[in-house]
Write a protein that holds these residues in place. Structure first.
Motif, PDB file in Angstrom:
ATOM      1  N   ASP A 114       0.752  -1.344  -0.064  1.00  0.00           N
ATOM      2  CA  ASP A 114      -0.054   0.144   0.094  1.00  0.00           C
ATOM      3  C   ASP A 114       0.857   1.305  -0.031  1.00  0.00           C
ATOM      4  O   ASP A 114       0.618   1.985  -0.760  1.00  0.00           O
ATOM      5  N   ASP A 115       2.035   1.257   0.880  1.00  0.00           N
ATOM      6  CA  ASP A 115       2.885   2.313   0.915  1.00  0.00           C
ATOM      7  C   ASP A 115       3.430   2.706  -0.405  1.00  0.00           C
ATOM      8  O   ASP A 115       3.462   3.744  -0.826  1.00  0.00           O
ATOM      9  N   THR A 144       0.598   3.838  -3.067  1.00  0.00           N
ATOM     10  CA  THR A 144       0.258   5.165  -2.788  1.00  0.00           C
ATOM     11  C   THR A 144       1.375   6.396  -3.043  1.00  0.00           C
ATOM     12  O   THR A 144       1.182   7.269  -3.804  1.00  0.00           O
ATOM     13  N   ARG A 177      -7.806   5.464  -7.375  1.00  0.00           N
ATOM     14  CA  ARG A 177      -7.893   5.721  -6.133  1.00  0.00           C
ATOM     15  C   ARG A 177      -9.395   5.091  -5.602  1.00  0.00           C
ATOM     16  O   ARG A 177     -10.334   5.797  -6.272  1.00  0.00           O
ATOM     17  N   ASP A 184     -11.826   5.168  -0.078  1.00  0.00           N
ATOM     18  CA  ASP A 184     -11.103   5.174   1.106  1.00  0.00           C
ATOM     19  C   ASP A 184      -9.787   5.735   0.871  1.00  0.00           C
ATOM     20  O   ASP A 184      -8.785   5.670   1.956  1.00  0.00           O
ATOM     21  N   ASN A 198      -7.378   4.444  -0.647  1.00  0.00           N
ATOM     22  CA  ASN A 198      -6.546   3.620  -1.265  1.00  0.00           C
ATOM     23  C   ASN A 198      -6.126   3.643  -2.684  1.00  0.00           C
ATOM     24  O   ASN A 198      -7.082   3.638  -3.465  1.00  0.00           O
ATOM     25  N   VAL A 199      -4.898   3.085  -3.212  1.00  0.00           N
ATOM     26  CA  VAL A 199      -4.668   3.396  -4.436  1.00  0.00           C
ATOM     27  C   VAL A 199      -4.288   1.705  -5.141  1.00  0.00           C
ATOM     28  O   VAL A 199      -3.880   0.936  -4.486  1.00  0.00           O
ATOM     29  N   SER A 200      -5.110   1.484  -6.153  1.00  0.00           N
ATOM     30  CA  SER A 200      -4.835   0.128  -6.759  1.00  0.00           C
ATOM     31  C   SER A 200      -4.247   0.274  -8.297  1.00  0.00           C
ATOM     32  O   SER A 200      -4.799   1.219  -8.998  1.00  0.00           O
TER      33      SER A 200
END
Length: 213
Positions: free
Chosen positions: A2-3, A6, A31, A34, A36-38
């Motif tokens: 996740d880090d 993002t 994005r 929430d 979060n980036v996918s």
């Protein structure tokens, strides 16, 4: 993951290059609500694995002396090209129907004439998505090519330069002409040969670059 996902997305956003990922054939990101980036693989449509994301991070940071702050030059070039195309398309262009009206000919006759002139390197024609357009700067009021531009266009098109690059060079201040705009200078009989020689020099350079590929 996740880090990294993002952080990489935030960096691309700060550079203003997010829209260039897809055209470059690279993974794209979205994005969620929430925050979060996918990231999505362009080939499979599946989310990137942690290893794939690490590979993408290294790829995008490989340009420049400082990998942490390096700028993905390929994406910068794509963004610049997109902006150039937008500016050029904001100028006057004619599709087949518009050119037929200006010439006072049928649509079919105009389409045939455009294809023939393009194949003979005697008319600059560009494709925007699925639309074929003719930049109007090169035309007289009757829709025919300005005669002083034919010896300028011919070497550039014969060298198979990108038509968008040809269009940009002809309509922007050119270093080879001391900052003058080529298609404007070509209208001066005393300067026409200078523009022609500049076009031939540019065409020769483009041809050599193709040979080196």
């Amino acid at each position: 993951m996740d880090d990294t996902a993002t952080g990489l997305a935030n960096w691309i956003d700060r550079l203003g290059l997010a829209e260039q990922l897809g055209p470059a054939g690279l993974p794209t990101f979205a994005r969620g609500e929430d925050g979060n980036v996918s990231w999505t693989d362009p080939g499979t449509g599946e989310p990137l694995t942690p290893d794939q994301l690490d590979d993408l991070d290294r790829l995008l940071h490989q340009d420049g002396d400082d990998p942490v702050h390096a700028v993905p030059l390929a994406l910068v070039r794509l963004r610049r090209l997109a902006r150039v195309r937008e500016r050029l398309l904001d100028s006057e262009v004619l599709d087949y129907q518009g050119l037929a009206r200006r010439r006072g000919t049928t649509l079919n006759a105009t389409r045939f004439a455009v294809h023939k002139a393009r194949d003979q390197h005697a008319l600059l024609v560009v494709t925007d998505a699925e639309r074929v357009v003719v930049p109007a700067f090169q035309l007289r009021a009757d829709g025919e090519l300005r005669p002083e531009l034919e010896p300028v266009l011919r070497p550039l098109l014969a060298a198979r330069m990108d038509p968008w690059r040809v269009w940009g060079w002809l309509t922007e201040p050119a270093a080879l002409l001391g900052g003058e705009v080529p298609h404007e200078v070509a209208a001066d009989p005393e300067q026409a040969d200078v523009v022609r020689r500049a076009a031939e020099a540019l065409a020769g350079r483009a041809a050599r670059q193709k040979q080196d590929i």
